[in-house]
Design an enzyme around this catalytic site. Structure first.
Site, PDB file in Angstrom:
ATOM      1  N   SER A 133       0.843  -1.192   0.000  1.00 35.68           N
ATOM      2  CA  SER A 133       0.000   0.000   0.000  1.00 35.68           C
ATOM      3  C   SER A 133       0.877   1.240   0.000  1.00 35.68           C
ATOM      4  O   SER A 133       1.995   1.232   0.536  1.00 35.68           O
ATOM      5  CB  SER A 133      -0.895   0.017   1.249  1.00 35.68           C
ATOM      6  N   TYR A 146      -1.072  -0.502  10.278  1.00 35.19           N
ATOM      7  CA  TYR A 146      -1.237  -0.880   8.874  1.00 35.19           C
ATOM      8  C   TYR A 146      -0.015  -0.446   8.066  1.00 35.19           C
ATOM      9  O   TYR A 146       0.537  -1.222   7.276  1.00 35.19           O
ATOM     10  CB  TYR A 146      -2.506  -0.235   8.327  1.00 35.19           C
ATOM     11  N   LYS A 150       2.693  -2.899   6.021  1.00 35.08           N
ATOM     12  CA  LYS A 150       2.910  -2.828   4.576  1.00 35.08           C
ATOM     13  C   LYS A 150       4.349  -2.440   4.245  1.00 35.08           C
ATOM     14  O   LYS A 150       4.946  -2.974   3.299  1.00 35.08           O
ATOM     15  CB  LYS A 150       1.918  -1.854   3.954  1.00 35.08           C
TER      16      LYS A 150
END
Length: 241
Positions: A133, A146, A150
């Site tokens: 991402s 998150y 990633k």
């Protein structure tokens, strides 16, 4: 970019980017082994594409290894299973951290490990695409874990490319911008949040799942035969401005 005679394991194939990838690769001739948590999603995907479905809980290493054992030896792996818990650093919980890191990072590494062991035993060759991402490149509020997961997977992608290259296995990552999936809707449904983000995209839109899936197909194909260790931003120009 045709995949007749090739097989691919796709984690997180029930919804979103994973499902779109299964649809596109199946349409281009691949035998798809779809791993997802929800049996009904697998059933509908099988009816639509002929994919072989494996219902599995990938939140544990044991569950991931069992699912990969059931999947068997395939030519390609797409690590697409992912989740998010929207928490700031100050509000981060142990449960939220574990949920996100277990699925987004550990599961991807375990699946890559099992895939690679099987490929090497079969003589080598093949390719892995890890779905990351742009959150691993830019700081977005409430995405602290998150983003860490990633960015960690992108670092691991480069290590895997180095270690697996001698066995003929290519490893790349694709880093999408906001992609209109159920997961993204939870984070970007508020216009006050999404409008400033949209304005930073020269293409004037967020990505669709099919946009990401087509680029995954490219990275798996022979047209990308010399591409390994790379991270492809699929961001409509977001990182360029």
């Amino acid at each position: 970019m045709q995949f007749e005679g090739k097989s691919v394991i796709i984690t997180g194939a029930g919804k979103g980017i994973g499902r779109a990838t299964a649809q596109i690769l199946a349409a281009r001739g691949a035998k798809v082994v779809a791993i997802s948590r929800t049996q009904s999603d697998l059933d509908s995907l099988a009816a639509e594409t002929g994919a072989t479905g494996i219902a599995a809980d990938l939140s544990t290493a044991k569950g991931a290894r069992e699912a990969m054992a059931r999947a068997g030896t395939c030519d390609f792996l797409v690590n697409c299973a992912g989740t998010n818990v929207l928490e700031s650093l100050l509000d981060m919980t142990d449960d939220g951290y574990d949920t996100v890191m277990d699925i987004n990072l550990r599961t991807a590494l375990v699946c890559a490990q099992e895939f690679s062991r099987a490929r090497i035993a079969a003589g080598g060759g093949g390719a892995i695409v890890n779905v990351t991402s742009i959150a691993g490149h830019r700081g977005f509020p409430d995405h602290v874990v998150y983003a860490a997961s990633k960015a960690g997977l992108e670092g691991a992608t480069r290590v895997m490319a180095k270690e697996l290259g001698p066995h003929g296995i290519r490893v790349t990552a694709i880093a999408p911008t906001v992609t209109m999936t159920e997961l993204a809707a939870a984070a970007w449904s508020d216009p006050a949040k999404s409008a400033p983000m949209m304005s930073r995209h020269p293409m004037g839109r967020f990505a669709e799942a099919e946009d990401v899936a087509r680029s995954i197909a490219l990275l798996l194909s022979d047209d990308a035969a010399m591409v390994t260790g790379a991270v492809l931003p699929l961001d409509g120009g977001f990182l360029a401005v």
